[in-house]
Design a protein around this motif. Structure first.
Motif, short mmCIF file in Angstrom:
data_model
loop_
_atom_site.label_atom_id
_atom_site.label_comp_id
_atom_site.label_asym_id
_atom_site.label_seq_id
_atom_site.Cartn_x
_atom_site.Cartn_y
_atom_site.Cartn_z
N ARG A 95 96.01 62.27 -27.33
CA ARG A 95 96.44 61.65 -26.08
C ARG A 95 95.35 61.68 -25.01
O ARG A 95 95.20 60.74 -24.22
N ASN A 96 94.55 62.76 -24.95
CA ASN A 96 93.48 62.81 -23.96
C ASN A 96 92.38 61.80 -24.27
O ASN A 96 91.86 61.14 -23.37
N LEU A 97 92.04 61.68 -25.54
CA LEU A 97 91.00 60.73 -25.93
C LEU A 97 91.49 59.29 -25.75
O LEU A 97 90.72 58.42 -25.32
N SER A 118 84.13 64.85 -24.30
CA SER A 118 83.38 65.98 -24.87
C SER A 118 84.27 67.22 -24.99
O SER A 118 84.18 67.97 -25.97
N ASP A 119 85.14 67.45 -24.00
CA ASP A 119 86.06 68.58 -24.06
C ASP A 119 86.98 68.50 -25.28
O ASP A 119 87.34 69.51 -25.88
N VAL A 164 72.75 71.23 -22.71
CA VAL A 164 73.37 72.17 -21.77
C VAL A 164 74.48 72.99 -22.39
O VAL A 164 74.82 74.06 -21.88
N GLY A 165 75.10 72.54 -23.49
CA GLY A 165 76.21 73.27 -24.07
C GLY A 165 77.52 73.00 -23.35
O GLY A 165 77.59 72.16 -22.44
N PRO A 166 78.57 73.73 -23.71
CA PRO A 166 79.92 73.39 -23.23
C PRO A 166 80.17 73.67 -21.75
O PRO A 166 81.03 73.04 -21.15
N SER A 223 82.61 60.73 -31.61
CA SER A 223 83.73 60.50 -30.70
C SER A 223 83.25 59.83 -29.41
O SER A 223 83.89 58.89 -28.91
N LEU A 224 82.13 60.29 -28.88
CA LEU A 224 81.57 59.64 -27.70
C LEU A 224 81.19 58.20 -27.99
O LEU A 224 81.33 57.32 -27.13
#
Length: 441
Positions: free
Chosen positions: A242-244, A356-357, A148-150, A367-368
């Motif tokens: 920090r988000n991850l 993902s962001d 699907v892409g971003p 990362s996932l």
């Protein structure tokens, strides 16, 4: 060298499919096929939700809650490590090969559960199931994000998790009904045989690899971002960004309470006099609500942002757990399961989309995989913690302890996470902020 091989593999995939386009509409056939495949992946877990904990107490006459929940520990630890390597394998082997390998590993599981002469066989079957789930579910969600892409990540994740967890709930209900009429085995486990055979056949014959889509999305990525090593990706996902970090700890606690409910709830409800069929309903309603609502919450996270849904979802889960522990009546246990499903539906697609962001296409799969490692380690920690507390202080104390941990995890997200830019503006492309406030390159 590894990065060079990954880029070479992605380039080869693109050459094989020069007209690759991103988007759900452009790739709806493969996307739908992957949704169906993930429904069978979820169903493989669903065959255990009602039946296996009760096998421990009623078939093998195990008195220790900690020992009964040991099958979840084996599942959770192995699945966590399978998740950890799945992203690296996906980049080097290709997504489809990892998906097929996961199905082949999972084929013996229902047969082992049917034939198990002792609890050791159940634990061994869950080692294989954890390995299978780590590969198959990881690839299902990664491949949908690739397609699907971003701009449609939340929608893609929501649809993927809807298919998987709706199947978990439907199968938990179906096996509960079958067990109430035919016993705990073998009849309920025939469902798992059908899932394993069909899922394997679909993955081998019809699913196509998505490496070309990854390359198409990643053309604009900077060389520095594309060359991150696995160690750097692990550090960034675990604590440097920090988000991850916020997403990883929330994912761990989310599955901590899921692991607790998987092992403890059937035993808790049995101790209160409920029959297998009514337990099956309670065990089914949570993942059915969780799965069904993700079709709504996934797209909402694209429009409203990830953070608010994650924080509120963790707190709704905590309320559902507290209601289950304190309710004392079937109607309150049902309501608690519904709240648990609503909260998890708010959290699950939002967390994967947030990861993902904050990551680049070139290292997003890794990362996932790190996020999913920490998330699914929660199964093992939840089963161990809940079993230990239940053996010493009772089932209610175990449920309430996990409710407190879930509330605190939501508070951590509220303090630490920063809302990412709107759809498609990956935080990782510009660099994020570490926990110390300094920019992560």
């Amino acid at each position: 060298m590894s990065s060079q091989r990954d880029v070479a593999g992605q380039t080869a995939s693109l050459r094989a499919a020069p007209d690759v386009r991103l988007g759900l509409r452009e790739n709806w056939k493969q996307f739908s096929l992957l949704m169906l495949t993930n429904a069978f992946v979820g169903g493989m877990v669903g065959i255990e939700r009602t039946v296996v904990p009760l096998m421990g107490s009623e078939v093998f006459h195990i008195a220790s809650t900690t020992l009964i929940t040991s099958f979840i520990v084996s599942f959770g630890v192995v699945k966590a490590f399978a998740n950890l390597v799945s992203g690296q394998l996906a980049d080097s082997w290709g997504r489809k090969r990892v998906l097929v390998a996961g199905w082949l590993v999972g084929l013996p599981v229902p047969f082992m559960l049917m034939a198990a002469p002792d609890w050791g066989w159940v634990i061994a079957a869950n080692v294989l199931l954890g390995l299978s789930q780590g590969f198959t579910w990881s690839m299902a969600v990664i491949m949908k994000i690739d397609l699907v892409g971003p701009k449609g990540r939340g929608l893609a994740v929501g649809l993927n998790e809807f298919a998987g967890y709706f199947a978990v709930g439907a199968t938990a209900f179906l096996t509960g009904v079958l067990a109430s009429h035919h016993g705990l085995r073998p009849v309920p486990l025939y469902v798992g045989v059908a899932y394993a055979v069909i899922g394997t056949a679909l993955s081998i014959l019809l699913v196509r690899d998505t490496g070309g889509h990854v390359h198409a999305e990643g053309r604009a990525a900077s060389p520095v971002e594309a060359s991150l090593s696995f160690r750097e990706v692990f550090a960034r996902t675990t604590f440097r960004d920090r988000n991850l970090f916020a997403a990883s700890q929330a994912g761990l606690v989310n599955n901590l309470n899921d692991g607790m409910s998987w092992g403890i709830f059937p035993l808790f409800f049995t101790s209160l006099g409920l029959g297998i069929e009514r337990i099956g309903i309670l065990k089914a309603i949570y993942p059915v609500v969780w799965g069904g609502l993700q079709v709504v919450t996934g797209p909402l996270s694209d429009r409203w942002g990830r953070k608010g849904l994650i924080v509120a979802g963790m707190w709704v889960q905590a309320a559902g757990l507290a209601l289950t522990a304190w309710g004392g009546r079937y109607v309150w246990w049902f309501a608690g399961s519904v709240l648990l499903g609503i909260g998890t539906a708010m959290v699950y697609p939002s967390l994967i989309a947030a990861v993902s962001d904050a990551s680049q296409p070139a290292w997003r799969a890794r990362s996932l995989s790190v996020y999913r490692f920490w998330r699914d380690l929660g199964y093992a920690l939840g089963a161990l913690l809940a079993g230990f507390i239940a053996d010493r202080f009772g089932f209610e104390s175990a449920i309430l302890a996990v409710a407190v941990a879930t509330f605190m995890s939501g508070a951590t997200v509220a303090v630490v996470m920063r809302e990412a830019p709107p759809a498609g503006c990956a935080l990782g492309s510009a660099g994020g902020r570490g926990l110390d406030g300094h920019r992560v390159p």
